[in-house]
Scaffold this motif. Sequence first.
Motif, PDB file in Angstrom:
ATOM      1  N   UNK A  15       0.836  -1.243   0.081  1.00 26.39           N
ATOM      2  CA  UNK A  15      -0.055   0.453   0.236  1.00 26.39           C
ATOM      3  C   UNK A  15       0.447   1.002  -0.028  1.00 26.39           C
ATOM      4  N   UNK A  16       2.547   1.143  -0.262  1.00 32.23           N
ATOM      5  CA  UNK A  16       2.959   1.903  -0.130  1.00 32.23           C
ATOM      6  C   UNK A  16       3.415   2.338  -1.655  1.00 32.23           C
ATOM      7  N   UNK A  17       2.672   3.929  -1.711  1.00 30.31           N
ATOM      8  CA  UNK A  17       2.683   3.694  -3.714  1.00 30.31           C
ATOM      9  C   UNK A  17       3.423   4.942  -3.865  1.00 30.31           C
ATOM     10  N   UNK A  18       3.579   5.881  -3.056  1.00 26.15           N
ATOM     11  CA  UNK A  18       3.839   7.344  -2.639  1.00 26.15           C
ATOM     12  C   UNK A  18       5.710   7.196  -2.911  1.00 26.15           C
ATOM     13  N   UNK A  19       5.835   7.686  -4.204  1.00 24.62           N
ATOM     14  CA  UNK A  19       7.244   7.795  -3.809  1.00 24.62           C
ATOM     15  C   UNK A  19       8.099   8.727  -2.554  1.00 24.62           C
ATOM     16  N   UNK A  20       9.484   8.578  -1.613  1.00 25.02           N
ATOM     17  CA  UNK A  20       9.213  10.040  -0.579  1.00 25.02           C
ATOM     18  C   UNK A  20       8.980  11.409  -1.650  1.00 25.02           C
ATOM     19  N   UNK A  21       9.758  11.479  -2.642  1.00 19.62           N
ATOM     20  CA  UNK A  21      10.071  12.946  -3.228  1.00 19.62           C
ATOM     21  C   UNK A  21       8.707  13.610  -3.205  1.00 19.62           C
ATOM     22  N   UNK A  22       7.510  12.456  -3.997  1.00 14.30           N
ATOM     23  CA  UNK A  22       5.947  13.072  -3.867  1.00 14.30           C
ATOM     24  C   UNK A  22       6.054  13.130  -2.853  1.00 14.30           C
ATOM     25  N   UNK A  23       5.926  12.783  -2.016  1.00 16.29           N
ATOM     26  CA  UNK A  23       5.476  12.657   0.261  1.00 16.29           C
ATOM     27  C   UNK A  23       5.965  14.151  -0.145  1.00 16.29           C
ATOM     28  N   UNK A  24       7.293  14.726  -0.424  1.00 16.85           N
ATOM     29  CA  UNK A  24       8.143  15.886  -0.089  1.00 16.85           C
ATOM     30  C   UNK A  24       6.965  16.622  -0.381  1.00 16.85           C
ATOM     31  N   UNK A  25       6.918  16.724  -1.576  1.00 21.14           N
ATOM     32  CA  UNK A  25       5.502  17.407  -2.314  1.00 21.14           C
ATOM     33  C   UNK A  25       4.913  18.304  -1.849  1.00 21.14           C
ATOM     34  N   UNK A  26       4.007  17.464  -1.599  1.00 22.16           N
ATOM     35  CA  UNK A  26       2.999  17.366  -0.860  1.00 22.16           C
ATOM     36  C   UNK A  26       2.821  17.648   0.304  1.00 22.16           C
ATOM     37  N   UNK A  27       4.133  17.423   0.852  1.00 29.77           N
ATOM     38  CA  UNK A  27       4.224  18.151   2.729  1.00 29.77           C
ATOM     39  C   UNK A  27       4.512  19.324   2.403  1.00 29.77           C
ATOM     40  N   UNK A  28       5.347  20.058   1.449  1.00 25.79           N
ATOM     41  CA  UNK A  28       5.556  20.849   1.255  1.00 25.79           C
ATOM     42  C   UNK A  28       4.277  22.222   0.696  1.00 25.79           C
ATOM     43  N   UNK A  29       2.822  21.624  -0.009  1.00 29.69           N
ATOM     44  CA  UNK A  29       2.131  22.119   0.012  1.00 29.69           C
ATOM     45  C   UNK A  29       1.052  22.277   0.234  1.00 29.69           C
ATOM     46  N   UNK A  30       0.527  21.134   1.320  1.00 28.06           N
ATOM     47  CA  UNK A  30       0.086  21.447   2.486  1.00 28.06           C
ATOM     48  C   UNK A  30       1.218  21.638   3.829  1.00 28.06           C
ATOM     49  N   UNK A  31       1.667  21.899   4.212  1.00 31.54           N
ATOM     50  CA  UNK A  31       2.425  23.142   4.965  1.00 31.54           C
ATOM     51  C   UNK A  31       2.768  24.597   4.766  1.00 31.54           C
TER      52      UNK A  31
END
Length: 118
Positions: free
Chosen positions: A3-19
């Motif tokens: 179920x871990x399908x999001x690459x950590x680089x995409x995770x970082x991009x989502x975190x920046x937008x979410x932050x």
Amino acid sequence: MSSRVIPHTTHAAVEIAGGAWVLVAPFILGLGNAATVISLLIGALLISLAVQVSESGRQIPLGAHAGFDYALASFAAISGLAIGALAGDWRATVFLVAVGLAQAALTASTRWSVPAGA
């Protein structure tokens, strides 16, 4: 299949937008002082953690990053519940608990490994 399908680089991009959203949301939503301070702290930490995920600038191991993300998610949710119980600001409760749940879901869905040779 994992179920871990999001690459950590995409995770970082989502975190920046979410932050960024977490930084401005208390002003848009008209939340109280306590929720605003907590949101500013959470937003700043999310962005700070996210910008160092790239391979060239990584200061924190990916596994530790995941642990920090879960801790931050717990902090957001618990803070929201505390603000609701102590101050009666239920909009802040809903917002902060939602931030915590979203962060936990994002972290749980992230693939925290680097491909061999990368």
